[in-house]
Scaffold this motif. Structure first.
Motif, PDB file in Angstrom:
ATOM      1  N   SER A 245       0.859  -1.198   0.000  1.00  0.00           N
ATOM      2  CA  SER A 245       0.000   0.000   0.000  1.00  0.00           C
ATOM      3  C   SER A 245       0.888   1.239   0.000  1.00  0.00           C
ATOM      4  CB  SER A 245      -0.857   0.023   1.272  1.00  0.00           C
ATOM      5  OG  SER A 245       0.015   0.140   2.396  1.00  0.00           O
ATOM      6  N   ALA A 246       0.267   2.382  -0.232  1.00  0.00           N
ATOM      7  CA  ALA A 246       1.014   3.651  -0.147  1.00  0.00           C
ATOM      8  C   ALA A 246       1.536   3.840   1.278  1.00  0.00           C
ATOM      9  CB  ALA A 246       0.102   4.802  -0.558  1.00  0.00           C
ATOM     10  N   GLU A 247       0.766   3.338   2.254  1.00  0.00           N
ATOM     11  CA  GLU A 247       1.194   3.482   3.666  1.00  0.00           C
ATOM     12  C   GLU A 247       2.476   2.683   3.910  1.00  0.00           C
ATOM     13  OE1 GLU A 247      -1.969   3.001   2.717  1.00  0.00           O
ATOM     14  OE2 GLU A 247      -2.672   5.007   3.273  1.00  0.00           O
ATOM     15  N   ASP A 248       2.556   1.464   3.347  1.00  0.00           N
ATOM     16  CA  ASP A 248       3.800   0.684   3.473  1.00  0.00           C
ATOM     17  C   ASP A 248       4.979   1.472   2.891  1.00  0.00           C
ATOM     18  OD1 ASP A 248       2.671  -1.501   4.684  1.00  0.00           O
ATOM     19  OD2 ASP A 248       2.940  -2.883   2.984  1.00  0.00           O
ATOM     20  N   VAL A 249       4.742   2.077   1.735  1.00  0.00           N
ATOM     21  CA  VAL A 249       5.819   2.863   1.096  1.00  0.00           C
ATOM     22  C   VAL A 249       6.229   4.005   2.025  1.00  0.00           C
ATOM     23  CG1 VAL A 249       6.401   4.361  -0.856  1.00  0.00           C
ATOM     24  CG2 VAL A 249       5.072   2.274  -1.251  1.00  0.00           C
ATOM     25  N   ALA A 250       5.224   4.661   2.620  1.00  0.00           N
ATOM     26  CA  ALA A 250       5.516   5.798   3.512  1.00  0.00           C
ATOM     27  C   ALA A 250       6.346   5.349   4.714  1.00  0.00           C
ATOM     28  CB  ALA A 250       4.212   6.454   3.956  1.00  0.00           C
ATOM     29  N   HIS A 251       5.994   4.197   5.301  1.00  0.00           N
ATOM     30  CA  HIS A 251       6.765   3.685   6.446  1.00  0.00           C
ATOM     31  C   HIS A 251       8.204   3.376   6.021  1.00  0.00           C
ATOM     32  CE1 HIS A 251       3.499   3.581   9.237  1.00  0.00           C
ATOM     33  NE2 HIS A 251       2.799   2.691   8.566  1.00  0.00           N
ATOM     34  N   ALA A 252       8.353   2.767   4.843  1.00  0.00           N
ATOM     35  CA  ALA A 252       9.695   2.378   4.384  1.00  0.00           C
ATOM     36  C   ALA A 252      10.557   3.614   4.113  1.00  0.00           C
ATOM     37  CB  ALA A 252       9.573   1.528   3.120  1.00  0.00           C
ATOM     38  N   VAL A 253       9.959   4.622   3.491  1.00  0.00           N
ATOM     39  CA  VAL A 253      10.729   5.849   3.195  1.00  0.00           C
ATOM     40  C   VAL A 253      11.109   6.547   4.498  1.00  0.00           C
ATOM     41  CG1 VAL A 253      10.583   8.161   2.150  1.00  0.00           C
ATOM     42  CG2 VAL A 253       9.747   6.163   0.886  1.00  0.00           C
TER      43      VAL A 253
ATOM     44  N   THR B  38       7.350  -2.684  -5.758  1.00  0.00           N
ATOM     45  CA  THR B  38       5.940  -2.284  -5.890  1.00  0.00           C
ATOM     46  C   THR B  38       5.097  -3.377  -6.554  1.00  0.00           C
ATOM     47  OG1 THR B  38       6.378  -1.279  -8.035  1.00  0.00           O
ATOM     48  CG2 THR B  38       6.572   0.164  -6.120  1.00  0.00           C
ATOM     49  N   THR B  39       5.687  -4.553  -6.733  1.00  0.00           N
ATOM     50  CA  THR B  39       5.040  -5.582  -7.559  1.00  0.00           C
ATOM     51  C   THR B  39       3.672  -6.051  -7.039  1.00  0.00           C
ATOM     52  OG1 THR B  39       6.444  -7.133  -6.376  1.00  0.00           O
ATOM     53  CG2 THR B  39       7.135  -6.548  -8.586  1.00  0.00           C
ATOM     54  N   ARG B  40       3.404  -5.818  -5.755  1.00  0.00           N
ATOM     55  CA  ARG B  40       2.108  -6.263  -5.201  1.00  0.00           C
ATOM     56  C   ARG B  40       0.986  -5.253  -5.472  1.00  0.00           C
ATOM     57  NH1 ARG B  40       6.291  -7.696  -2.576  1.00  0.00           N
ATOM     58  NH2 ARG B  40       6.553  -9.796  -1.760  1.00  0.00           N
ATOM     59  N   LEU B  41       1.358  -4.081  -5.976  1.00  0.00           N
ATOM     60  CA  LEU B  41       0.352  -3.010  -6.180  1.00  0.00           C
ATOM     61  C   LEU B  41      -0.084  -3.015  -7.644  1.00  0.00           C
ATOM     62  CD1 LEU B  41       2.371  -0.310  -4.203  1.00  0.00           C
ATOM     63  CD2 LEU B  41       0.401  -1.594  -3.384  1.00  0.00           C
TER      64      LEU B  41
END
Ligand SMILES: Cc1cc2nc3c(=O)[nH]c(=O)nc-3n(C[C@H](O)[C@H](O)[C@H](O)COP(=O)(O)OP(=O)(O)OC[C@H]3O[C@@H](n4cnc5c(N)ncnc54)[C@H](O)[C@@H]3O)c2cc1C
Length: 478
Positions: free
Chosen positions: A60-68, A100-103
């Motif tokens: 999710s975008a939230e996962d990306v936000a946590h990772a960044v 991002t392959t799951r999105l």
């Protein structure tokens, strides 16, 4: 600290930090020792592996936000990967890869003729969804690459580019996570400088999680390839070089000089063959296309002719790119002209009498709408370039330096006509790796503006595992 010293010093984070990240992210958080790590990091070019300290499989975008946020807090560089066709190698020197392959979501809005596409979707996903609504997105030569990376790098379609411009020109809005870990939306009206920079500046300004872009009403096209014996390349390309610039914008063409392997998957006339592959596509009726193509068909006797009426889903049949991962080295650059002298240099460098071992040496004719600024301008740097060339050699790792020598020979032979600008998508992982080359790619004025946007949105250069635009040091006023 040197890269070597940094690697020896070990990662900047602790096991507790990683446990904390795992507790916030829904997708997998993998380290090099984890069994799923290699698959998660796999790239299309087997000679350019990506081996970060940590990889986060975003759901999710939230996962990306946590990772960044994690990466920025711990001094890690962030790299992004979807289908892995243009990865600048990311090594375990304090780097975090977000996959991002799951999105894979794709939504089509028939009323507005737009597609909303998540960061992990590939072109075959988007083409399939669009076709159901009679729409065609500005996909590239191979449907297996990711929509988002392709579009951020300009997006040069061998079917729709000359009539409709770059894929980037059709983007309506972009959702992304910026270096501060915030999920934002950039549009022509909201954060317009960021919107301008993302379309052409590729992964330099954040991790894009979703985009919306317009598609074209189209179900079929007329196109495919004509393959001639490589020995006839000089005569056929002598026709091509005056024929291609005179084509209407609805027609597109490119050629590739190819030394193909003994591969049972290839049609019989192409196995272990030296061929000239002329590609052609036309957005109109078959009779007009036949008429346009007649001078080329008369230029030699094709060993194979696949030009036919096709559904848009068959866009991959124009170039017939290799689909499976392979180890290769590559080079690419713009060409200011393709004259009789350019052709003579090409034939000498890679023609029948040469010792060229490269699998493919291709030239794409651009022009038409690709030269025009879209209604909302963007940072795509290749407008006005009449041609680009791209070459690659496939080999086992020990033979790649030999292929590199031949790439350098090819680049030297065409250097009198070379232009440092290029479609960003065609920059090799080991090209444009220093600021001088990236500046030359974009041109000084555009680079200056991109560097100012970078300073505003990524002042610590968190997104640096790419063809990197450095934050400008001068005050930007942004
Ligand atoms: C065989 C072949 C044919 C090709 N044909 C064409 C063509 O016809 N036209 C054309 O324009 N290009 C073409 N390309 C280039 C291709 O479009 C780019 O390499 C594109 O980036 C590949 O997408 P990917 O998902 O594999 O990218 P990846 O390799 O997964 O990512 C490459 C880079 O894109 C950026 N990126 C990817 N996803 C994101 C994201 N979510 N947010 C921010 N940045 C991101 C990052 O900088 C990343 O390093 C071709 C490439 C190959 C190998």
């Amino acid at each position: 600290m040197s890269q070597k010293a940094a690697a020896a010093a070990g990662p900047l984070f602790t096991p507790d930090d990683v446990a904390g990240l795992r507790a916030t992210v829904v997708g997998p958080v993998l380290e090099p020792a984890d069994a799923a790590y290699a698959t998660e990091c796999a790239t299309y070019n087997l000679a350019q592996p990506t081996t970060p300290d940590l990889v986060v499989g975003a759901t999710s975008a939230e996962d990306v936000a946590h990772a960044v946020t994690f990466a920025a807090r711990n001094g890690l560089a962030v790299a992004v990967k979807n289908a892995g066709h243009q990865m600048v190698p990311t090594v375990a020197h304090n780097s975090l890869l977000i996959t991002t392959t799951r999105l894979t979501g794709v939504e089509v809005d028939e009323a507005t003729r737009t597609l909303r596409v998540d960061a992990g979707a590939r072109w075959h996903d988007a083409l399939t969804a669009a076709a159901k609504a009679g729409l065609a997105p500005l996909a590239g030569s191979t449907p297996v690459v990711g929509v988002v990376g392709y579009t951020l790098g300009g997006g040069l379609s061998p079917l729709l580019g000359r009539a409709h411009g770059y894929a980037a020109d059709h983007v309506r809005w972009i959702e992304l996570v910026t270096a501060d870990g915030v999920i934002r939306t950039a549009t022509p009206d909201h954060e317009p400088e960021l919107f301008w920079a993302l379309l052409g500046g590729k992964g330099n300004f954040g991790v894009v999680t979703r985009i919306e872009f317009a598609a074209v009403e189209l179900t079929d096209f007329y196109g495919g390839g004509l393959w001639f014996r490589g020995e006839n390349m000089a005569e056929v390309l002598d026709v091509w070089r005056t024929w291609a610039p005179a084509l209407p914008e609805a027609a597109s063409t490119s050629f590739a000089v190819q030394r193909l392997p003994q591969d049972e998957a290839l049609p019989a006339p192409l196995r272990d063959a030296f061929v000239l592959h002329v590609r052609f596509s036309y957005l109109g009726d078959a009779a007009e296309a036949e008429e346009l193509l007649a001078p080329l068909r008369a230029a030699g006797i094709p060993v194979l002719d696949s030009v036919a009426l096709r559904p848009v889903m068959d866009i991959g049949a124009i170039h017939v790119d290799p689909v499976d991962p392979l180890p290769y080295v590559e080079t690419g650059f713009g060409l200011r002209e393709f004259s009789a002298e350019t052709l003579a240099a090409l034939v000498e460098a890679v023609g029948p009498g040469s010792d060229c071992p490269l699998v493919t040496v291709e030239v794409r004719a651009l022009g038409g709408a690709l030269d025009r600024e879209p209604e909302t301008p963007n940072a795509v740097p290749s407008r006005g370039l009449p041609y680009i060339t791209f070459a690659f050699g496939v080999a086992e790792p020990s033979d790649l330096p030999f292929m590199d020598e031949h790439l350098a020979k090819y680049a030297a032979a065409l250097s009198p006509w070379a232009d440092p600008r290029n479609v960003v998508n065609f920059i090799a992982p080991d090209e444009a790796v220093n600021e001088t080359d990236v500046r030359r790619l974009y041109g000084a004025e555009r680079y200056h503006r991109l560097a100012a946007v970078k300073r505003r949105w990524d002042p610590h250069n968190v997104f640096r595992r790419n063809h990197n635009i450095r934050p400008s040091s001068a005050p930007t006023g942004l």
